[in-house]
Design an enzyme around this catalytic site. Structure first.
Site, PDB file in Angstrom:
ATOM      1  CG  HIS A  20      -5.822   2.061   5.164  1.00 36.33           C
ATOM      2  ND1 HIS A  20      -5.405   3.007   6.074  1.00 36.33           N
ATOM      3  CD2 HIS A  20      -4.823   1.163   5.054  1.00 36.33           C
ATOM      4  CE1 HIS A  20      -4.189   2.682   6.492  1.00 36.33           C
ATOM      5  NE2 HIS A  20      -3.810   1.566   5.888  1.00 36.33           N
TER       6      HIS A  20
ATOM      7  CB  SER B 293       5.072  -1.851  12.052  1.00 35.31           C
ATOM      8  OG  SER B 293       4.707  -0.493  12.283  1.00 35.31           O
TER       9      SER B 293
ATOM     10  N   GLY C 119       2.388   2.288  10.852  1.00 36.40           N
ATOM     11  CA  GLY C 119       3.357   3.375  10.705  1.00 36.40           C
ATOM     12  C   GLY C 119       4.050   3.758  11.998  1.00 36.40           C
TER      13      GLY C 119
ATOM     14  CG  ASN D  86      -1.715   1.211   1.430  1.00 37.67           C
ATOM     15  OD1 ASN D  86      -1.795   2.048   0.521  1.00 37.67           O
ATOM     16  ND2 ASN D  86      -2.328   1.362   2.599  1.00 37.67           N
ATOM     17  CD1 TRP D  87       3.403   0.761  -2.778  1.00 35.02           C
ATOM     18  CD2 TRP D  87       3.590   1.852  -4.719  1.00 35.02           C
ATOM     19  NE1 TRP D  87       4.042  -0.065  -3.658  1.00 35.02           N
ATOM     20  CE2 TRP D  87       4.170   0.577  -4.857  1.00 35.02           C
ATOM     21  CE3 TRP D  87       3.584   2.714  -5.825  1.00 35.02           C
ATOM     22  CZ2 TRP D  87       4.740   0.140  -6.057  1.00 35.02           C
ATOM     23  CZ3 TRP D  87       4.156   2.278  -7.016  1.00 35.02           C
ATOM     24  CH2 TRP D  87       4.729   1.010  -7.121  1.00 35.02           C
ATOM     25  CE  LYS D  88      -0.258   3.326   4.683  1.00 31.07           C
ATOM     26  NZ  LYS D  88      -0.182   3.459   6.139  1.00 31.07           N
TER      27      LYS D  88
ATOM     28  CD  GLU E 135      -2.967   5.642   6.669  1.00 31.38           C
ATOM     29  OE1 GLU E 135      -2.983   5.682   5.421  1.00 31.38           O
ATOM     30  OE2 GLU E 135      -2.036   5.138   7.317  1.00 31.38           O
TER      31      GLU E 135
ATOM     32  CD  GLU F 133      -3.614  -2.386   7.371  1.00 33.88           C
ATOM     33  OE1 GLU F 133      -2.514  -2.633   6.884  1.00 33.88           O
ATOM     34  OE2 GLU F 133      -4.228  -1.335   7.163  1.00 33.88           O
TER      35      GLU F 133
ATOM     36  N   GLY G 132       2.750  -1.110   4.340  1.00 32.15           N
ATOM     37  CA  GLY G 132       2.807   0.317   4.014  1.00 32.15           C
ATOM     38  C   GLY G 132       4.240   0.758   3.786  1.00 32.15           C
ATOM     39  N   GLY G 133       4.850   1.351   4.805  1.00 29.77           N
ATOM     40  CA  GLY G 133       6.180   1.937   4.694  1.00 29.77           C
ATOM     41  C   GLY G 133       7.207   1.061   3.998  1.00 29.77           C
TER      42      GLY G 133
HETATM   43  P1  PGA Z   1       2.768   0.314   7.728  1.00 30.24           P
HETATM   44  O1  PGA Z   1       1.317   0.533   7.090  1.00 30.24           O
HETATM   45  O2  PGA Z   1       3.317  -0.973   7.154  1.00 30.24           O
HETATM   46  O3  PGA Z   1       3.571   1.513   7.302  1.00 30.24           O
HETATM   47  O4  PGA Z   1       2.591   0.219   9.199  1.00 30.24           O
HETATM   48  C1  PGA Z   1       0.438  -0.537   6.894  1.00 30.24           C
HETATM   49  C2  PGA Z   1      -0.849  -0.034   6.273  1.00 30.24           C
HETATM   50  O5  PGA Z   1      -1.308   1.057   6.646  1.00 30.24           O
HETATM   51  O6  PGA Z   1      -1.440  -0.705   5.405  1.00 30.24           O
END
Ligand code: PGA
Length: 254
Positions: A98, A216, A176, A12-14, A100, A170, A237-238
């Site tokens: 998600h 994470s 993050g 997930n590149w956001k 967010e 999640e 994500g990251g």
């Molecule tokens: P993260 O994000 O790996 O940076 O914790 C995961 C996500 O939000 O899908």
């Protein structure tokens, strides 16, 4: 380790990567992961990079995902993107709900359910995200929160659509933050989620549905997480923003 369910690892590149950066990243992934057959691999760039990334991965084992979509098919919805528009770029998956988006766009379980139905209507597989906040975990409300999110976000799906839906557990406090759920916390939440799916649908559906862990995920914790009996992949994500770390997560998970 062998599981009946094929692992699915998605990046997930956001809101990251210009088109040029996205093409660069996916070109490296295509080369580095060309021999991976054991895992379904998905990249979810921002909308603006879907077209170019789609062209790069056309003849590869990488599949394309989007990070969101409208619950409507077309019409006067300024700024929205529909499932049919995503299909034009050979998008196969779409992340829905998600945390967010639940937080910043105030997406409700009901809206996510409508989006999931619209996604299935266009033959896109939704990746439906659920997860508790730190407050909820510390208040011993994790299971109650997950059950409410599942009931609401999966409302109206047929058994077949449920099997074609990916769930992503999640925990919000792990996204993050560098804090990963322990393998026990992840496994116990995943087993609980599978139980809720069995109650909402049936055992056969619950056995088939894939549940990703997200929060994470890094090369050094992927193997242990993926070896849990009810963990069927990762939403990253990251660590998905660099070819090397995403590649290591994949190879460490096999
Ligand atoms: P993260 O994000 O790996 O940076 O914790 C995961 C996500 O939000 O899908």
């Amino acid at each position: 380790m062998t599981k009946d369910r094929k692992l699915i690892i998605a990046g997930n590149w956001k809101m990251n990567k210009t088109v040029a950066e996205a093409v660069d990243l996916v070109t490296q992934l295509k080369r580095d992961l060309a021999n991976v057959k054991e895992v379904d691999l998905v990249v979810c760039p921002p909308y603006t990079a879907l077209s170019d990334v789609s062209r790069v991965i056309l003849d590869s084992n990488l599949r394309l995902g989007a990070q969101n979509m409208s619950e409507q098919n077309n019409g006067a919805y300024t700024g929205e993107i529909s499932a049919l528009m995503l299909r034009e770029f050979s998008v196969r998956y779409v992340i829905l709900g998600h945390s967010e988006r639940r937080q910043y766009q105030e997406e409700s379980n009901e809206l996510i359910a409508r989006k999931a139905l619209a996604a299935h209507g266009a033959s896109l597989k939704p990746i439906v995200c659920i997860g508790e906040t730190l407050d909820e975990r510390e208040g011993n409300r994790t299971e109650q929160v997950l059950e409410t999110q599942l009931k609401g976000s999966l409302a109206g799906l047929s058994a077949h659509q449920m099997e074609e839906t990916v769930l992503a557990y999640e925990p919000v406090w792990a996204i993050g933050t560098g804090k990963t759920a322990s393998t026990e916390q992840a496994q116990s939440a995943h087993a609980f989620i599978r139980g809720v799916v069995a109650a909402l649908f049936d055992d056969a559906v619950a056995r088939r549905v894939r549940i990703q862990y997200g929060g994470s995920v890094k090369p050094n914790n992927a193997r242990e997480l993926m070896s849990q009996p009810d963990v069927d992949g990762a939403l990253v994500g990251g660590a998905s923003l660099e070819a090397r770390s995403f590649g290591e997560i994949v190879t460490n998970s096999i």
